[in-house]
Design a protein around this motif. Structure first.
Motif, PDB file in Angstrom:
ATOM      1  N   UNK A 114      -3.320  -1.740  -8.141  1.00  0.00           N
ATOM      2  CA  UNK A 114      -4.745  -1.420  -8.146  1.00  0.00           C
ATOM      3  C   UNK A 114      -5.062  -0.397  -7.058  1.00  0.00           C
ATOM      4  N   UNK A 115      -6.274   0.140  -7.120  1.00  0.00           N
ATOM      5  CA  UNK A 115      -6.765   1.084  -6.129  1.00  0.00           C
ATOM      6  C   UNK A 115      -7.916   0.437  -5.370  1.00  0.00           C
ATOM      7  N   UNK A 116      -7.893   0.581  -4.050  1.00  0.00           N
ATOM      8  CA  UNK A 116      -8.985   0.091  -3.213  1.00  0.00           C
ATOM      9  C   UNK A 116      -9.804   1.270  -2.695  1.00  0.00           C
ATOM     10  N   UNK A 117     -11.066   0.994  -2.450  1.00  0.00           N
ATOM     11  CA  UNK A 117     -11.953   1.978  -1.825  1.00  0.00           C
ATOM     12  C   UNK A 117     -12.485   1.364  -0.530  1.00  0.00           C
ATOM     13  N   UNK A 118     -12.095   1.955   0.598  1.00  0.00           N
ATOM     14  CA  UNK A 118     -12.561   1.479   1.894  1.00  0.00           C
ATOM     15  C   UNK A 118     -13.779   2.307   2.285  1.00  0.00           C
ATOM     16  N   UNK A 119     -14.970   1.705   2.254  1.00  0.00           N
ATOM     17  CA  UNK A 119     -16.169   2.490   2.592  1.00  0.00           C
ATOM     18  C   UNK A 119     -16.232   2.804   4.073  1.00  0.00           C
ATOM     19  N   UNK A 120     -16.691   4.016   4.367  1.00  0.00           N
ATOM     20  CA  UNK A 120     -16.938   4.422   5.756  1.00  0.00           C
ATOM     21  C   UNK A 120     -15.704   4.307   6.648  1.00  0.00           C
ATOM     22  N   UNK A 121     -14.547   4.633   6.085  1.00  0.00           N
ATOM     23  CA  UNK A 121     -13.329   4.650   6.912  1.00  0.00           C
ATOM     24  C   UNK A 121     -13.448   5.689   8.015  1.00  0.00           C
ATOM     25  N   UNK A 122     -14.174   6.773   7.735  1.00  0.00           N
ATOM     26  CA  UNK A 122     -14.569   7.716   8.773  1.00  0.00           C
ATOM     27  C   UNK A 122     -15.977   7.335   9.212  1.00  0.00           C
ATOM     28  N   UNK A 123     -16.192   7.171  10.504  1.00  0.00           N
ATOM     29  CA  UNK A 123     -17.467   6.663  11.000  1.00  0.00           C
ATOM     30  C   UNK A 123     -18.472   7.777  11.253  1.00  0.00           C
ATOM     31  N   UNK A 124     -18.524   8.726  10.322  1.00  0.00           N
ATOM     32  CA  UNK A 124     -19.463   9.843  10.431  1.00  0.00           C
ATOM     33  C   UNK A 124     -19.620  10.467   9.055  1.00  0.00           C
ATOM     34  N   UNK A 145       0.861  -1.180   0.000  1.00  0.00           N
ATOM     35  CA  UNK A 145       0.000   0.000   0.000  1.00  0.00           C
ATOM     36  C   UNK A 145       0.900   1.235   0.000  1.00  0.00           C
ATOM     37  N   UNK A 146       0.494   2.256  -0.742  1.00  0.00           N
ATOM     38  CA  UNK A 146       1.434   3.347  -1.021  1.00  0.00           C
ATOM     39  C   UNK A 146       0.922   4.747  -0.714  1.00  0.00           C
ATOM     40  N   UNK A 147      -0.385   4.974  -0.763  1.00  0.00           N
ATOM     41  CA  UNK A 147      -0.905   6.327  -0.535  1.00  0.00           C
ATOM     42  C   UNK A 147      -2.412   6.227  -0.332  1.00  0.00           C
ATOM     43  N   UNK A 148      -3.008   7.288   0.202  1.00  0.00           N
ATOM     44  CA  UNK A 148      -4.462   7.279   0.392  1.00  0.00           C
ATOM     45  C   UNK A 148      -4.996   8.703   0.424  1.00  0.00           C
ATOM     46  N   UNK A 149      -6.291   8.830   0.165  1.00  0.00           N
ATOM     47  CA  UNK A 149      -6.970  10.115   0.302  1.00  0.00           C
ATOM     48  C   UNK A 149      -8.444   9.865   0.572  1.00  0.00           C
ATOM     49  N   UNK A 150      -9.091  10.856   1.163  1.00  0.00           N
ATOM     50  CA  UNK A 150     -10.516  10.748   1.452  1.00  0.00           C
ATOM     51  C   UNK A 150     -11.344  11.360   0.333  1.00  0.00           C
ATOM     52  N   UNK A 151     -12.460  10.685   0.044  1.00  0.00           N
ATOM     53  CA  UNK A 151     -13.544  11.257  -0.747  1.00  0.00           C
ATOM     54  C   UNK A 151     -14.775  11.131   0.140  1.00  0.00           C
ATOM     55  N   UNK A 152     -15.130  12.212   0.815  1.00  0.00           N
ATOM     56  CA  UNK A 152     -16.147  12.103   1.855  1.00  0.00           C
ATOM     57  C   UNK A 152     -15.611  11.234   2.977  1.00  0.00           C
ATOM     58  N   UNK A 153     -16.365  10.212   3.352  1.00  0.00           N
ATOM     59  CA  UNK A 153     -15.921   9.324   4.433  1.00  0.00           C
ATOM     60  C   UNK A 153     -15.285   8.037   3.927  1.00  0.00           C
ATOM     61  N   UNK A 154     -15.165   7.901   2.598  1.00  0.00           N
ATOM     62  CA  UNK A 154     -14.500   6.735   2.014  1.00  0.00           C
ATOM     63  C   UNK A 154     -13.026   7.024   1.797  1.00  0.00           C
ATOM     64  N   UNK A 155     -12.192   6.017   2.050  1.00  0.00           N
ATOM     65  CA  UNK A 155     -10.753   6.168   1.889  1.00  0.00           C
ATOM     66  C   UNK A 155     -10.317   5.398   0.647  1.00  0.00           C
ATOM     67  N   UNK A 156      -9.669   6.092  -0.286  1.00  0.00           N
ATOM     68  CA  UNK A 156      -9.142   5.479  -1.503  1.00  0.00           C
ATOM     69  C   UNK A 156      -7.651   5.222  -1.297  1.00  0.00           C
TER      70      UNK A 156
END
Length: 358
Positions: A335-345, A302-313
């Protein structure tokens, strides 16, 4: 983990990739632009800038542009630098440019490349250097030639671009890396942190917009720099200590920062940890490990991440990233992963980076 009873482990073995570019080698620098709902990232080894204009439909809205000597702008004010060894271009970090005249599209980006900070025009597919790292008074031409851009960010006022440089791929990794502060309007470059191996993610504290957080990958450290004074840095997070069970070299790589808007100024850093399949969440007051997201084991880099709303890419790199022949036998890495609801709000959309002035 030594993190107390409130530590949370989130295992995502069944998480499928959000998007995979065939042949991707080292996806990095993922960035979101809220004004256009655009997702941008780079492939360092391939010298590519990638763009997705409809996040919910990446397959139909994805495009990319390669940064090479052949599509260097013919009318650029800076001549392409001498390159006697014919070293390949690479793109380490990206700085989106947006204005209302662009309407709903990102038409240009700035980026950190092999020899300096460049600008890419998506419409023409051409690019040019705006400033060369060799113009830094404290960076010799020979040393600059052995370096390449890694991660970078834009200061809160937009005046400065900070870019970390590290040894380029053909050369032995040495502590010749550095952190540069670049003022494109004044055409000035200053070396502000010397003798690094791999300088990485850079962020600012939202409460004062001066305190900086800088990742020092091969020292396994996230440094806190009160008031933005890099010489008075203090260790905030020891990432190796937070991964001391079974990982020989858990290097902190790219990261995302998030601050609460409820007035208590609580902040969190989400750090991708190279070689571990993990994104770890730390608080910014004590550097305490609060949570970790464990991605599928076939993509440890894993190399980098950013938020789009509460999802973490989250971007990843290919298992063959160090192979000089670039033989791509790993069909998952990159590849790119999308972690849904990484922020719990519920949170508003926010851009990853500020608009640079130039």
């Amino acid at each position: 983990m030594g993190s107390g009873g409130d530590f949370e482990d989130i295992v995502l073995n069944d998480l499928k990739p959000y998007y995979h570019v065939p042949g991707a080698i080292h996806s990095e620098g993922i960035t979101f632009v809220k004004e256009t709902s655009t997702l941008l990232w780079v492939d360092i080894f391939k010298g590519q800038v990638h763009k997705v204009e409809d996040i919910e439909h990446p397959e139909s809205s994805h495009s990319f542009f390669a940064v090479t000597r052949t599509n260097y702008g013919k009318n650029s004010s800076i001549e392409y630098p001498p390159n006697p060894d014919d070293l390949k271009e690479s793109v380490g970090c990206i700085f989106p440019i947006w204005s209302e005249s662009f309407e709903d599209e990102i038409k240009q980006v700035l980026f950190g490349s092999k020899f300096g900070v460049g600008r890419l025009d998506f419409a023409t597919g051409e690019w040019e250097y705006l400033i060369l790292y060799s113009e830094c008074p404290d960076l010799s031409t020979d040393r600059a030639y052995k370096l390449r851009s890694n991660d970078g960010n834009v200061s809160p006022d937009g005046k400065y671009i900070y870019v970390g440089l590290m040894s380029d791929f053909p050369f032995e990794l040495e502590p010749i890396g550095c952190l540069l502060r670049i003022d494109l309007l004044a055409q000035e470059i200053e070396l502000v942190w010397n003798c690094l191996l791999i300088p990485n993610a850079i962020h600012w504290d939202e409460s004062d917009e001066k305190t900086m957080y800088v990742t020092d990958s091969l020292n396994f450290t996230i440094w806190k720099c009160p008031g933005g004074d890099l010489l008075k840095r203090e260790e905030l997070i020891d990432v190796k200590n937070s991964n001391n069970q079974s990982f020989e070299s858990p290097e902190p790589d790219g990261s995302a920062i998030w601050f609460s808007k409820d007035g208590n100024h609580s902040g969190y850093l989400f750090v991708t940890v190279w070689s571990t399949c993990k994104v770890q969440m730390f608080d910014l007051v004590h550097g305490k490990l609060l949570k970790e997201f464990i991605l599928p084991k076939q993509t440890p880099r894993v190399s980098c991440c950013c938020f789009v709303g509460k999802d973490l890419f989250v971007t990843t790199a290919n298992a063959k990233v160090s192979d000089p022949a670039r033989i791509n036998s790993d069909k998952n890495g990159g590849c790119i992963y999308r972690i849904p609801n990484a922020l719990d709000r519920d949170v508003p959309l926010e851009s990853t980076k500020r608009q640079p002035l130039y």
